[in-house]
Scaffold this motif. Structure first.
Motif, mmCIF file in Angstrom:
data_model
loop_
_atom_site.group_PDB
_atom_site.id
_atom_site.type_symbol
_atom_site.label_atom_id
_atom_site.label_comp_id
_atom_site.label_asym_id
_atom_site.label_seq_id
_atom_site.Cartn_x
_atom_site.Cartn_y
_atom_site.Cartn_z
ATOM 1 N N LEU A 298 0.815 -1.214 0.000
ATOM 2 C CA LEU A 298 0.000 0.000 0.000
ATOM 3 C C LEU A 298 0.855 1.273 0.000
ATOM 4 N N GLY A 299 2.124 1.102 0.322
ATOM 5 C CA GLY A 299 3.023 2.256 0.369
ATOM 6 C C GLY A 299 3.769 2.374 1.678
ATOM 7 N N GLY A 304 4.437 9.851 3.211
ATOM 8 C CA GLY A 304 4.024 10.932 4.087
ATOM 9 C C GLY A 304 3.228 10.448 5.276
ATOM 10 N N LEU A 305 3.079 11.329 6.259
ATOM 11 C CA LEU A 305 2.445 10.983 7.533
ATOM 12 C C LEU A 305 0.990 10.567 7.350
ATOM 13 N N VAL A 306 0.220 11.341 6.599
ATOM 14 C CA VAL A 306 -1.208 11.067 6.463
ATOM 15 C C VAL A 306 -1.448 9.734 5.756
ATOM 16 N N THR A 308 0.543 7.253 5.507
ATOM 17 C CA THR A 308 1.010 6.164 6.371
ATOM 18 C C THR A 308 -0.080 5.723 7.324
ATOM 19 N N GLN A 309 -0.787 6.698 7.921
ATOM 20 C CA GLN A 309 -1.837 6.357 8.876
ATOM 21 C C GLN A 309 -3.021 5.698 8.175
ATOM 22 N N ILE A 310 -3.303 6.120 6.956
ATOM 23 C CA ILE A 310 -4.365 5.468 6.178
ATOM 24 C C ILE A 310 -3.987 4.015 5.900
ATOM 25 N N ASN A 311 -2.722 3.793 5.557
ATOM 26 C CA ASN A 311 -2.246 2.427 5.299
ATOM 27 C C ASN A 311 -2.333 1.568 6.560
ATOM 28 N N VAL A 312 -1.993 2.162 7.693
ATOM 29 C CA VAL A 312 -2.094 1.443 8.971
ATOM 30 C C VAL A 312 -3.541 1.035 9.232
ATOM 31 N N MET A 313 -4.465 1.968 9.062
ATOM 32 C CA MET A 313 -5.871 1.678 9.311
ATOM 33 C C MET A 313 -6.383 0.588 8.375
ATOM 34 N N LEU A 314 -6.030 0.674 7.106
ATOM 35 C CA LEU A 314 -6.475 -0.344 6.153
ATOM 36 C C LEU A 314 -5.932 -1.717 6.530
ATOM 37 N N ALA A 315 -4.660 -1.763 6.901
ATOM 38 C CA ALA A 315 -4.044 -3.038 7.276
ATOM 39 C C ALA A 315 -4.712 -3.633 8.507
ATOM 40 N N ASN A 344 1.695 6.743 16.434
ATOM 41 C CA ASN A 344 2.557 7.317 15.400
ATOM 42 C C ASN A 344 2.554 8.837 15.442
ATOM 43 N N ILE A 345 1.378 9.415 15.627
ATOM 44 C CA ILE A 345 1.280 10.876 15.703
ATOM 45 C C ILE A 345 2.000 11.398 16.946
ATOM 46 N N GLY A 346 1.843 10.684 18.064
ATOM 47 C CA GLY A 346 2.558 11.069 19.286
ATOM 48 C C GLY A 346 4.057 11.015 19.105
#
Length: 466
Positions: A298-299, A304-306, A308-315, A344-346
């Motif tokens: 997925l990348g 980028g940060l945003v 990455t978080q989308i990829n984390v959520m999808l996974a 990750n954001i923290g």
């Protein structure tokens, strides 16, 4: 047939003698393993064995097409992966999505009636699907040539790991099948230690926790106090760990006795200091599979940060859906995804491991309680059941606790848990010091004590349902 049953134990002893009687011929051993694996799958339903064989033939055909094609290998890979996913979705998720789509069509007043088809979920389908995906990708990457058909069939059906994992990688497991030299029993003392631990974890301790804490509290949560409800949550967290890691110990021990190595699947997960650390310790073979075949394609963290978080959520959502076709499993995956995104954001704005660097104990406690909270959705069969438990958890402060003493016992277990870090190796060393002639008596005594203490009935492997 349960791998903890006396029937399986007796059959395995007979198979073990026959298997090593053919030690000089690994091909004959492979044939015995393949036949026994299909017999075990067929013991649940002959249709399951037939589905597995047809699936094996189809995926093997795609691997041949991938290897033979110079220009269209990627297309054949994508098509093969689509077939794998469709096969899994058809058997495991058709009814769930049919119900949800029908509800949506009715809501939108679409005159569409989806067929109601009852499909039994073939045993081990999730695991042999993941195995096949790793095989197709490895063939595409030319990590090895196309395997012989019967070697590939054994890779997908290998009976120790087909029921509930761990997930084997083709590049690691196929070379163990295609050997020319006679096999050897691997680390026999470790193998027997793992078998003993498996029986203790699943049959005895996990069974007792389920019978005395989990089942009675989850059955009527509104009748119990907050302390009792925490005992139920903590108890289930312990039960699922003991059950799944115990199963992994069992099949790892069996595989070692047959001359095979399975991947490590657990590494003291409740010592984790954050959710990333937890997923690096819990069901490690699944975590790495999701990382390598979902998150990175997925990348990963390269866009980028945003993103990455989308990829984390999808996974993590896909991880939840893999565990079961139900809204609770999706919520479970979503909470783990949200937790990792917040982490990750923290790390980005407060500094990496901000809490851990200040207090590892606080970090571990926060992780433990968050994981326990998510296990609530994993255990409950429906969302209303989970919400009922949550309602009781935030309201039942006035009810007199019945499990106050048990709460203290769980606290003691939790804080003494780090002491178990080297226990397996210590136990193996003690076994090596016992004269070999006395070892059978030691094993018999341990098993007798476990059976005497354990609750009646044969425990199920929780992850066999997935």
């Amino acid at each position: 047939m349960s791998y903890l049953s006396i029937e399986f134990g007796l059959l395995f002893i007979a198979f073990f003698a026959l298997y090593w009687g053919c030690r000089l011929s690994p091909k004959i051993q492979n044939g015995l393993l393949l036949v026994s694996s299909y017999l075990i799958v067929g013991s649940y339903s002959w249709q399951f064995a037939l589905i597995l064989f047809i699936y094996t033939c189809v995926i093997y055909l795609f691997s041949l097409l991938i290897a033979a094609s110079k220009c269209h290998a990627k297309r054949w890979l994508v098509l093969g992966l689509c077939v794998s996913i469709i096969n899994l979705a058809l058997f495991k998720y058709f009814d769930f999505f049919r119900y949800e789509l029908q509800y949506l069509f009715n809501l939108l007043n679409f005159p569409i009636l989806l067929p109601a088809i009852t499909l039994l979920i073939p045993i081990g389908i999730s695991f042999y699907t993941f195995h096949s995906v790793s095989y197709l990708v490895s063939v595409k990457k030319k990590e090895f040539p196309v395997a012989k058909f019967w070697d590939f069939a054994l890779f997908l059906s290998f009976f120790p790991s087909i029921i509930a994992g761990p997930i084997n990688r083709a590049k690691d497991f196929l070379p163990q099948i295609n050997v020319a030299q006679p096999r050897e029993i691997l680390e026999p003392f470790r193998a027997f230690t793992l078998l003993i631990f498996a029986v203790i974890k699943v049959y005895c301790v996990g069974g007792l926790i389920s019978e005395h804490w989990v089942k009675p509290i989850f059955a009527n949560p509104l009748e119990f106090s907050v302390i009792d409800l925490l005992v139920g949550l903590y108890g289930y967290a312990m039960q699922i760990y003991l059950n799944f890691s115990g199963y992994t110990d069992l099949v790892t021990g069996i595989a070692l006795l047959l001359g095979f190595r399975l991947p490590i699947n657990f590494n003291l997960p409740y010592l984790a200091l954050n959710l990333r650390d937890f997923w690096g310790r819990w069901h490690i073979s699944l975590s790495r599979w999701i990382r390598d075949y979902i998150y990175i394609p997925l990348g990963g963290n390269r866009r980028g940060l945003v993103q990455t978080q989308i990829n984390v959520m999808l996974a993590m959502l896909l991880s939840g859906l893999w565990h079961g076709a139900g809204i609770n499993f999706i919520i479970w995956g979503a909470f783990h995804g949200i937790g990792i995104v917040v982490l990750n954001i923290g790390d980005r704005y407060l500094g990496k491991d901000w809490i851990t660097r200040r207090s590892p104990t606080v970090a571990r406690l926060l992780t433990w309680h968050y994981v326990c909270f998510t296990w609530l959705f994993f255990y409950c069969e429906s969302l209303p059941d989970a919400l009922e438990y949550l309602t009781a958890l935030v309201h039942n402060f006035s009810i007199q606790p019945l499990y106050a003493g048990d709460f203290l016992v769980i606290c003691f277990i939790y804080f003494s848990y780090p002491m178990c870090k080297n226990f397996t190796q210590w136990f193996i060393i003690q076994l090596t010091r016992i004269p070999h002639i006395f070892l059978p008596f030691v094993f018999i005594c341990i098993l007798w004590m476990v059976i005497y203490i354990a609750p009646s009935g044969m425990p199920n492997f929780i992850y066999a349902n997935f």
